[in-house]
Design an enzyme around this catalytic site. Sequence first.
Site, PDB file in Angstrom:
ATOM      1  N   HIS A 119      65.975  70.494  43.297  1.00 16.98           N
ATOM      2  CA  HIS A 119      65.146  69.505  42.604  1.00 16.98           C
ATOM      3  C   HIS A 119      65.833  69.058  41.313  1.00 16.98           C
ATOM      4  O   HIS A 119      65.993  67.852  41.059  1.00 16.98           O
ATOM      5  CB  HIS A 119      63.782  70.132  42.317  1.00 16.98           C
ATOM      6  CG  HIS A 119      62.862  69.282  41.507  1.00 16.98           C
ATOM      7  ND1 HIS A 119      61.677  68.786  42.008  1.00 16.98           N
ATOM      8  CD2 HIS A 119      62.923  68.847  40.212  1.00 16.98           C
ATOM      9  CE1 HIS A 119      61.059  68.080  41.073  1.00 16.98           C
ATOM     10  NE2 HIS A 119      61.791  68.117  39.972  1.00 16.98           N
ATOM     11  N   GLU A 120      66.237  70.031  40.497  1.00 17.34           N
ATOM     12  CA  GLU A 120      66.849  69.699  39.215  1.00 17.34           C
ATOM     13  C   GLU A 120      68.256  69.138  39.397  1.00 17.34           C
ATOM     14  O   GLU A 120      68.695  68.272  38.632  1.00 17.34           O
ATOM     15  CB  GLU A 120      66.873  70.938  38.314  1.00 17.34           C
ATOM     16  CG  GLU A 120      65.502  71.535  38.038  1.00 17.34           C
ATOM     17  CD  GLU A 120      64.522  70.523  37.446  1.00 17.34           C
ATOM     18  OE1 GLU A 120      64.980  69.554  36.808  1.00 17.34           O
ATOM     19  OE2 GLU A 120      63.310  70.712  37.610  1.00 17.34           O
ATOM     20  N   HIS A 174      68.022  65.410  39.961  1.00 23.23           N
ATOM     21  CA  HIS A 174      67.898  64.681  38.694  1.00 23.23           C
ATOM     22  C   HIS A 174      69.267  64.517  38.031  1.00 23.23           C
ATOM     23  O   HIS A 174      69.654  63.413  37.617  1.00 23.23           O
ATOM     24  CB  HIS A 174      66.987  65.437  37.725  1.00 23.23           C
ATOM     25  CG  HIS A 174      65.531  65.408  38.069  1.00 23.23           C
ATOM     26  ND1 HIS A 174      64.856  64.245  38.351  1.00 23.23           N
ATOM     27  CD2 HIS A 174      64.615  66.411  38.133  1.00 23.23           C
ATOM     28  CE1 HIS A 174      63.580  64.534  38.580  1.00 23.23           C
ATOM     29  NE2 HIS A 174      63.410  65.837  38.470  1.00 23.23           N
TER      30      HIS A 174
END
Length: 266
Positions: A57-58, A61
């Site tokens: 997820h990170e 980003h």
Amino acid sequence: MTATTTRSPQRVSPVFLGLVAAMVVSGWAVWHGFGDLTGLAVFAFVVSGWVVSLCLHEYAHARLALHYGDLGVAARGYLTLNPLRYTHPLLSIGLPLLFVVMGGIGLPGGAVFIERGRIRGRLRHSLISAAGPLTNLVFALLLTAPFWLGWVDADTPAAARCALAFLAMLQMTAALLNSLPVPGLDGYGVLEPWLSPSVRRQVEPFAPFGLLVVFACLWVPEINTVFWDLVDWLMDLLGVTGWETRYGLEYFRFWQGQPQNVILPG
């Protein structure tokens, strides 16, 4: 002359590789079953899988931010997939895991610092924020692939299908909750670039409390019912029944004992 070597800021961290290995090994143990230890294997599979998803997820980003001009994400170690790089280990990993144990809810936990001033264009900022929840959604689709492809049948070990269903459900809840337009969550990050500077300044002080507000709202019976009805409906679209996710939670809480008389659709 002596040669020195430094680890590339984009090389995958051994910590992440260890998490993937733990997920694979515990998944194998869940499939084959080890009696009373099956629940412990499910716990290890879900926890390692959840932290892996947090890293991805990170990373999504950070990777998109790098593509759009923030070169600092590499120097900060965000591209190594090391979960310890994503803010505070307790708040970013420990607290979300506690929520999983308490209520079977996948809440977003990690965060990356992005130098927004290096990135031009409101759409790019929105896409960077949207990358995280979309990663959880893709992970949920992959985990449920055996269900919607028809590979799961009566011969599939109950613990294995329930563990997959439960971990997929956590991904779905994380994607939904993190997509809410609440300060501090990615949903607000998608919306924020399109707001006026005055509105953003007024909202900014509330960002640290956004996640807590969402969690508190889930304790309201009416909101809780609507939320879980939506989750069950989406999981049903992916071929996963409510019984499979509920039994998955029971297996996950191995300290309460193994679920008895598990009957699942063939």
